[in-house]
Design a protein around this motif. Sequence first.
Motif, mmCIF file in Angstrom:
data_model
loop_
_atom_site.group_PDB
_atom_site.id
_atom_site.type_symbol
_atom_site.label_atom_id
_atom_site.label_comp_id
_atom_site.label_asym_id
_atom_site.label_seq_id
_atom_site.Cartn_x
_atom_site.Cartn_y
_atom_site.Cartn_z
ATOM 1 N N SER A 147 -0.804 -2.506 -1.970
ATOM 2 C CA SER A 147 -0.306 -3.117 -3.171
ATOM 3 C C SER A 147 1.407 -3.667 -2.937
ATOM 4 O O SER A 147 1.912 -4.620 -3.012
ATOM 5 C CB SER A 147 -0.517 -2.799 -4.214
ATOM 6 O OG SER A 147 -1.736 -2.479 -4.574
ATOM 7 N N LEU A 148 2.005 -2.840 -2.046
ATOM 8 C CA LEU A 148 3.450 -2.791 -1.614
ATOM 9 C C LEU A 148 3.692 -3.463 -0.331
ATOM 10 O O LEU A 148 4.637 -4.192 -0.228
ATOM 11 C CB LEU A 148 3.971 -1.266 -1.780
ATOM 12 C CG LEU A 148 3.899 -0.523 -3.123
ATOM 13 C CD1 LEU A 148 4.444 0.638 -3.041
ATOM 14 C CD2 LEU A 148 5.107 -1.263 -4.101
ATOM 15 N N TRP A 149 2.979 -3.093 0.591
ATOM 16 C CA TRP A 149 3.172 -3.867 1.952
ATOM 17 C C TRP A 149 2.106 -4.557 2.482
ATOM 18 O O TRP A 149 2.309 -4.824 3.682
ATOM 19 C CB TRP A 149 3.417 -2.427 2.889
ATOM 20 C CG TRP A 149 4.366 -1.281 2.135
ATOM 21 C CD1 TRP A 149 3.838 0.007 1.727
ATOM 22 C CD2 TRP A 149 5.644 -1.297 1.725
ATOM 23 N NE1 TRP A 149 4.899 0.482 1.129
ATOM 24 C CE2 TRP A 149 6.078 -0.107 1.194
ATOM 25 C CE3 TRP A 149 6.699 -2.442 2.012
ATOM 26 C CZ2 TRP A 149 7.361 0.033 0.716
ATOM 27 C CZ3 TRP A 149 8.011 -2.286 1.736
ATOM 28 C CH2 TRP A 149 8.351 -1.252 1.032
ATOM 29 N N SER A 158 0.408 -7.806 3.931
ATOM 30 C CA SER A 158 0.885 -9.174 4.543
ATOM 31 C C SER A 158 2.403 -9.230 4.443
ATOM 32 O O SER A 158 2.803 -10.320 3.820
ATOM 33 C CB SER A 158 0.169 -10.233 3.694
ATOM 34 O OG SER A 158 -1.239 -10.072 3.732
ATOM 35 N N GLY A 159 3.119 -8.461 4.842
ATOM 36 C CA GLY A 159 4.792 -8.582 4.906
ATOM 37 C C GLY A 159 5.210 -8.449 3.671
ATOM 38 O O GLY A 159 6.502 -8.852 3.625
ATOM 39 N N SER A 160 4.761 -8.030 2.497
ATOM 40 C CA SER A 160 5.546 -7.762 1.141
ATOM 41 C C SER A 160 6.664 -6.908 1.641
ATOM 42 O O SER A 160 6.548 -6.094 2.360
ATOM 43 C CB SER A 160 4.443 -6.987 0.266
ATOM 44 O OG SER A 160 5.069 -6.833 -0.858
ATOM 45 N N GLN A 161 7.675 -6.840 0.698
ATOM 46 C CA GLN A 161 8.956 -6.362 0.608
ATOM 47 C C GLN A 161 8.863 -4.992 0.012
ATOM 48 O O GLN A 161 9.983 -4.327 -0.123
ATOM 49 C CB GLN A 161 10.026 -7.242 0.395
ATOM 50 C CG GLN A 161 10.276 -8.315 1.208
ATOM 51 C CD GLN A 161 10.477 -8.090 2.716
ATOM 52 O OE1 GLN A 161 11.492 -7.170 2.925
ATOM 53 N NE2 GLN A 161 9.792 -8.661 3.646
ATOM 54 N N GLY A 162 7.924 -4.848 -0.622
ATOM 55 C CA GLY A 162 7.898 -3.644 -1.737
ATOM 56 C C GLY A 162 7.520 -3.936 -2.969
ATOM 57 O O GLY A 162 6.710 -4.965 -3.460
ATOM 58 N N TRP A 163 8.215 -3.311 -3.926
ATOM 59 C CA TRP A 163 8.159 -3.617 -5.355
ATOM 60 C C TRP A 163 8.535 -5.031 -5.740
ATOM 61 O O TRP A 163 9.275 -5.579 -5.121
ATOM 62 C CB TRP A 163 8.886 -2.680 -6.307
ATOM 63 C CG TRP A 163 8.843 -2.636 -7.665
ATOM 64 C CD1 TRP A 163 9.336 -3.339 -8.487
ATOM 65 C CD2 TRP A 163 7.650 -1.992 -8.219
ATOM 66 N NE1 TRP A 163 8.712 -3.311 -9.818
ATOM 67 C CE2 TRP A 163 7.825 -2.315 -9.781
ATOM 68 C CE3 TRP A 163 6.527 -1.108 -8.005
ATOM 69 C CZ2 TRP A 163 6.800 -1.795 -10.664
ATOM 70 C CZ3 TRP A 163 5.705 -0.552 -8.853
ATOM 71 C CH2 TRP A 163 6.064 -1.068 -10.227
ATOM 72 N N PRO A 164 7.685 -5.408 -6.766
ATOM 73 C CA PRO A 164 6.495 -5.169 -7.478
ATOM 74 C C PRO A 164 5.217 -5.228 -6.745
ATOM 75 O O PRO A 164 4.991 -5.779 -5.712
ATOM 76 C CB PRO A 164 6.570 -5.934 -8.623
ATOM 77 C CG PRO A 164 7.051 -7.340 -8.035
ATOM 78 C CD PRO A 164 8.117 -6.914 -7.130
ATOM 79 N N LEU A 165 4.346 -4.706 -7.485
ATOM 80 C CA LEU A 165 3.103 -4.458 -6.802
ATOM 81 C C LEU A 165 2.364 -5.900 -6.641
ATOM 82 O O LEU A 165 2.467 -6.697 -7.598
ATOM 83 C CB LEU A 165 1.936 -3.710 -7.941
ATOM 84 C CG LEU A 165 2.469 -2.034 -7.804
ATOM 85 C CD1 LEU A 165 1.334 -1.513 -9.062
ATOM 86 C CD2 LEU A 165 2.708 -1.545 -6.483
ATOM 87 N N LEU A 190 0.106 4.384 8.047
ATOM 88 C CA LEU A 190 -0.966 3.544 7.740
ATOM 89 C C LEU A 190 -0.456 2.043 7.871
ATOM 90 O O LEU A 190 -1.358 1.198 8.074
ATOM 91 C CB LEU A 190 -1.512 3.846 6.495
ATOM 92 C CG LEU A 190 -2.003 5.499 6.109
ATOM 93 C CD1 LEU A 190 -2.489 5.531 4.634
ATOM 94 C CD2 LEU A 190 -2.921 5.893 7.167
ATOM 95 N N LYS A 191 0.810 1.624 7.498
ATOM 96 C CA LYS A 191 1.300 0.496 7.729
ATOM 97 C C LYS A 191 2.105 0.246 8.834
ATOM 98 O O LYS A 191 3.402 0.202 8.054
ATOM 99 C CB LYS A 191 1.466 0.139 6.312
ATOM 100 C CG LYS A 191 0.448 -0.243 5.159
ATOM 101 C CD LYS A 191 -0.560 -1.266 5.560
ATOM 102 C CE LYS A 191 -1.973 -1.260 4.563
ATOM 103 N NZ LYS A 191 -2.773 -2.317 4.851
ATOM 104 N N PRO A 192 2.263 0.330 9.880
ATOM 105 C CA PRO A 192 3.178 0.457 10.772
ATOM 106 C C PRO A 192 4.019 -0.710 10.482
ATOM 107 O O PRO A 192 5.138 -0.947 11.450
ATOM 108 C CB PRO A 192 2.512 0.751 12.273
ATOM 109 C CG PRO A 192 1.098 0.259 11.912
ATOM 110 C CD PRO A 192 0.726 0.383 10.645
ATOM 111 N N ASN A 193 3.596 -1.986 9.935
ATOM 112 C CA ASN A 193 4.176 -3.161 10.268
ATOM 113 C C ASN A 193 5.049 -3.419 8.817
ATOM 114 O O ASN A 193 5.493 -4.706 8.422
ATOM 115 C CB ASN A 193 3.362 -4.099 10.497
ATOM 116 C CG ASN A 193 2.844 -4.429 11.787
ATOM 117 O OD1 ASN A 193 3.559 -4.031 12.601
ATOM 118 N ND2 ASN A 193 1.553 -4.664 11.849
ATOM 119 N N ALA A 194 5.106 -2.500 8.142
ATOM 120 C CA ALA A 194 5.687 -2.647 6.511
ATOM 121 C C ALA A 194 7.100 -3.011 6.642
ATOM 122 O O ALA A 194 7.778 -2.686 7.626
ATOM 123 C CB ALA A 194 5.425 -1.470 5.839
#
Length: 1447
Positions: free
Chosen positions: A603-605, A607-614, A774-778
């Motif tokens: 939910s945070l990371w 598809s290239g999400s920057q974090g918060w919010p979910l 688990l999300k090396p591209n976060a």
Amino acid sequence: MKLERGEYDLADFVIDIHLRLNNDNLLGDKMDFVYIDEVQDLTMRQISLFRYICKNVDEGFVFSGDTAQTIARGIDFRFEDIRSLFYNEFFMKSIDCEFRGRREKGLISDIFCLSQNFRTHTGVLRLAQSVIDVICHFFPQSIDLLPPETSLIYGESPVVLEPGSDENLIMTIFGHSANAGGKWVGFGADQVILVRDDSAREEISNYIGHQALVLTIVECKGLEFQDVLLYNFFGSSPLSNQWRVIYEFLKEKDLLDTNSPKSFPSFSQSKHNILCSELKQLYVAITRTRQRLWICENNEELSKPMLDYWRRLCLVQVRKIDDSLAEAMQRASSPEEWKSQGIKLFWEKNYEMATLCFEKAGEEAWEKRAKASGLRSAADSLRGSNPEEARVMLREAAEIFDSIDRADSAAECFCDLGEYKRAGNIYLEKCGMSELRKAGECFSLAGSYRIAAEVYAKGSFFHECLSACTKGNYFDLGLQYIEQWKQEASLNSGVMKKLKEIERISQEFLEKFALECYRKKDNASLMKFVRAFNTMESKRNFFKSLDCLEQLLNLEEESGNFNEAAEIAKRLGDILREVDLLEKAGDFENASLLVLSYVLSNSLWFSGSQGWPLKSFPQEEELLTKAMSDAKKVSGNFHASICAEAKVLSHEQRNLSELMQCYNSSKQYKTHTGEILSVRKLLDAHFQVHPSKYEWDPELHIDQRLYDERILRNQVSCRTLVYVWNLWKAHVLEILDCLDSLDRLDCDESTVQFCFSYFGVRLTHNLSVNYLLLKPNAAWVKNVDERFMVRNRKVVTLDARHFASAAQKYWRQELISGGFRVLETLQALHKFSVMKPLSKYCQSMCLTCIFDVTRFFIESNSLDLKKIDAHKLQAFLQLSTKYFDIVFPLDSRQSLSENVISFRETEISKSLLEEIISRDISTGNELTYGQIGRVVMIMLGSGKVKCELYKRIAERFCENSSWKSFIEAFRGIMELDSEQDHSLSCSTEALSHHFHQALAETYNANWRAKDYISPNCFFYLVERLSILVPHSQGFFFTTKSSFVEYLMCLPCDANPSAGLVTDKKSYSTSIFNFVVSIIRQCLFNSRDTAEWIKISRIDCKSYFPVLMMRLVMILCLSCLNLKSSFNIIFEVLGAPHIRSQLPREFCEAILRRKKNNNNSYVAAVAGAFKVMGDPLVVVNSSQNSLEFVCPDAIFLDLRSFLCKNEIMKTLFPRSTEASHCEPTTSERIETKSSKTTLGTISDSSLEKNGKGKMQRNWSLVREMSDAFESQGNRNDGNLKSFVLKKKEEVEEHLNFLTAAVAQLSEQSCYSGEDKNELSEATRLIGELNQLFSLLETSDLDLKTLSEIGEVLKRLLERRIQLDRLLSQFSKQNDDPNGSSVVASDKKISDNSSHIGTAEDRKIEDSSASVGNNLSKYQPAAECSQGKGGKNNKKNNKSRKGKGGRRK
């Protein structure tokens, strides 16, 4: 040499123990108390070992001993030495001391002398003390000086034996046994001959054989005997004829006689140093006896010095030895006594004498045991010098031990001889099961490993058994034992208890050989041993150690070990596969937790999400449903916790109440992730609420649980915002702290797990410091240098240090962004509170919250704020300084808000005011008068500030500045204890003097200069000066707002009257004249005053009338405090440009008194101040009572109050509650009492009411009294309803009666009528006030109703006196002269001086006429004396309570 030969002594042993214990903690039980006897026989290093077994250094140690008995080699002991040792080694090195970081001086117990001796009698003690005296004389540093011992036991003096002829004394005593006709029995078991050393013992044994016990002095230490024969002590002394130095001591003590030698050696420390040891040995020998002591010497010349000494003091008797004396010395003993003595000597390791005792007792077994023990001890001492002789002795000892069935001792001797197999056979055959371990050890040492294994197996010593098999290469035998033990464990409950030990030991054995087979690539044997492993876990660990993961995974799947297979899947990074395996394993708990962790990170990371919010992602709802389904199979409680966390993770829109429910559920079920995310969502929800929708808390102190309840009702406020922010901040700081100590074991597990889930990170395995991403591209991973990441196929790992660094950077930014949004929201709330406007309390709350949040960021050194962020924080900090305008408003009446006053007592308020001071003095130049004014206002309005601020303020003044003197005097007062009344009063007196000079300097300065002091600030300080100035009459007048400001400067527990000066000082008049003069100038020079306001950047139009009113009020107070004429007041009020700025009611209240020709103006001022909403306060700080009545004033007798808070409760009584969200009454420049005011009724009103109204009012009182009598003591709801219904009528009646009686009392004072009637009136007023207070009580319980009834009854009883007083009033109202009765408290004479009206009058000339011909106040009514009489200066309390309004 010792090192080369591998030898060590006791000192080496002690040093080694210290080294070991300094590096490792002592295992085993610890003692709470340790008692050490005969401490003089221990070295200091030996004594210091006790600190390792007892940590109770405060009271856990008792050392006892006698320094006169320090005869052990290498020990020179004194109790002063042990005190020093205890302080340095015990106290200062204690673990508690180091843990607390304390290094203060410790308290070591005194030395207690045990002077009562219960062993022996006075004769022996006196002789022993004579030896002590010699030691103290020659060697004072070697012994503790103690008082002589005493005894209540009688006994004969010690006897010095002289031979009857030239034969040896011992032969004389013991050589007549053949002639004694069988009567001679020798010495008994409780008699002993003491000799110097072993050679002397051997010599005497040749004389007497076995007729007596013979011990050396060292051996007898710690023992006691009935009779002691000290043999040839001086004759065998190494001092030889050096004993003659004793004559020097006799000479100094004037004990020489004509027979004493004329010449003798002088004492020399180097030459006679052995004398100290000799004297101490002599002391020990003397004190061994309980009853009789005989001293026997062969060489009279050597013993003569000491014998002469004793004879001079009559301490000994000299007797010639003969048969009768020899017979009297004998004492027969029974076999039991000999056995008992033998056992004592045996355990003292004196085996030779013990053997003698057992021989005389006929104890053959004990005799042989003692003999064998003696042989063994002798062999130990000869092992290094004569090993062959030692072996002979050991063998003889072993044979003797074996002959008397002391098998264990015999086996030990054979072990010492190296005959391990024989020793093992003895243990095995004669000691039974108890010594099987020792038997096995002996066989192992002999190389008989198979026998050793059999013996160990017989005793169930599993590890030792397998070790023997390993050493002897008996692998098959070892496997047989393992199978045998497991079979026995399943059948035998006794062995079952040791099953775990069996499994551990067998596993260790099998792994060794499996690893050996792996190295030899013998796969068949390898699998043979691995299959024999006790558990699958051990097989698993073995394969993991060889990194055979694929083989291990297949093995796990074939064996149905899905959990272990899931663990391998984890290491391979296949999370969903791991979930499936956990479900197959039935581990639904970990499966559901893993799903939630996966959902959070995605939910945070995703598809290239920057974090918060979910954010939502595919399969999210499906996975959450799966997690809840798995949790349902665990337990109801666990299912609820998973549902709570899933509810937080879902993307459904939720209101505040639902989010708060999620938060509470997460706390209830201890789901850390749900709790943190719920708090963040709550914070975001607060950001989305418009300021107009925020509610405002009416109370200053609110229980935090109420915040939860408000949010559950979908209500938000400034406090709930800060409450949620603090929760979020605490969580983030906890996370940062956890990340900072990630490599340590003291991290909070739930916080660590949240961090891992949040960032999609997992440990590769439990003991690893590498994390699987688990999300090396976060987005957060982009902050990590690629060089620090390890990629292995699809698996990417990162070490703990770099993960912690990247995670901390992310959370710091989250904290900063969230904090700035909080500040922006608070800023909007403050803007809204000003525009509406809301109360000053609400504005204060916003500003202090802004300061608190801003201060957190400014003081934090680890957030790495950007420049733009730092500028924003400074802007927020500047905004928070507007709090100064709330605390010190332009209109002082606005400060009379109880909540604002209470708010100023808080730490955050004081911190913000100190910050304002710090900002004012932060420039490098000399302080301006404007800065000085603001700084001093804060100091006087908040009390003691930090020492650092005092120093910084002082540095900004020049040396001759009056303000610097004032600041230093103020600091001195703040640092004084409130209990030091006299010092505090003197300091306050000096303070007022410096204050006056500083204000005069400021007033006479160029007021048009830049940043000159504002009029609001200046006259605030003038009001404070008027309180601090000495008041010679013991009381003074002030306003409620001004006195509250004075109280704000005091600590909560301070004595309110301690800092007030009541001594008559001449300069107090000049100070008040100074005040009057500057006020006159400001009033009459209105143009300058207006310009002063303008250059101070204050709105002149709104502030000018406020200032005029304030100046007139200060002028009224100055006239009252000076006891001066009010002509100047009338002059001021007569000026049109001044009167036009003042309220009409105020002017009328003052001028009415002038019109009525009444000379008392206190009541007039009180009424006028009451109209203005800032009541007059009369403060009594002396021992004298105030004897007048003024209904509109507040009377405070400071002797009746214990502290400031009690006065505050009187000034702000809590009877009704009002909303604090809207502006308070005082903030609207109107003051209403929380109770209905029992004020003054005008003369015309009283005239109109007349007797008819009085009759109606008495009927009402009668009606209520009858109702109470009919109801009795029942708590009836009808009675409550009746009281509440009649409440208004009763209050009207009480107002009428109170005002009438008050005016009558004033008139009685003026006309000099009988004081008894006035006292009666005063008591009636007290009862009316009591009834009034009871009616105001919100809860009319049974007790309150009963009290109301009693008061009504007493009022009816007093009706006759009251009617008589009112009738007098009625007659006087009908006086044709038409003079009216007005409230007054004191008489002022008509010949008061008049102050000139020239507007340009200078300050220095103003004191000439103001203080002249001052009138004296006259008493009007007697006030009740405080509890404790006139001499009680501090805690006197009035019988009427703790002050307050007195009508």
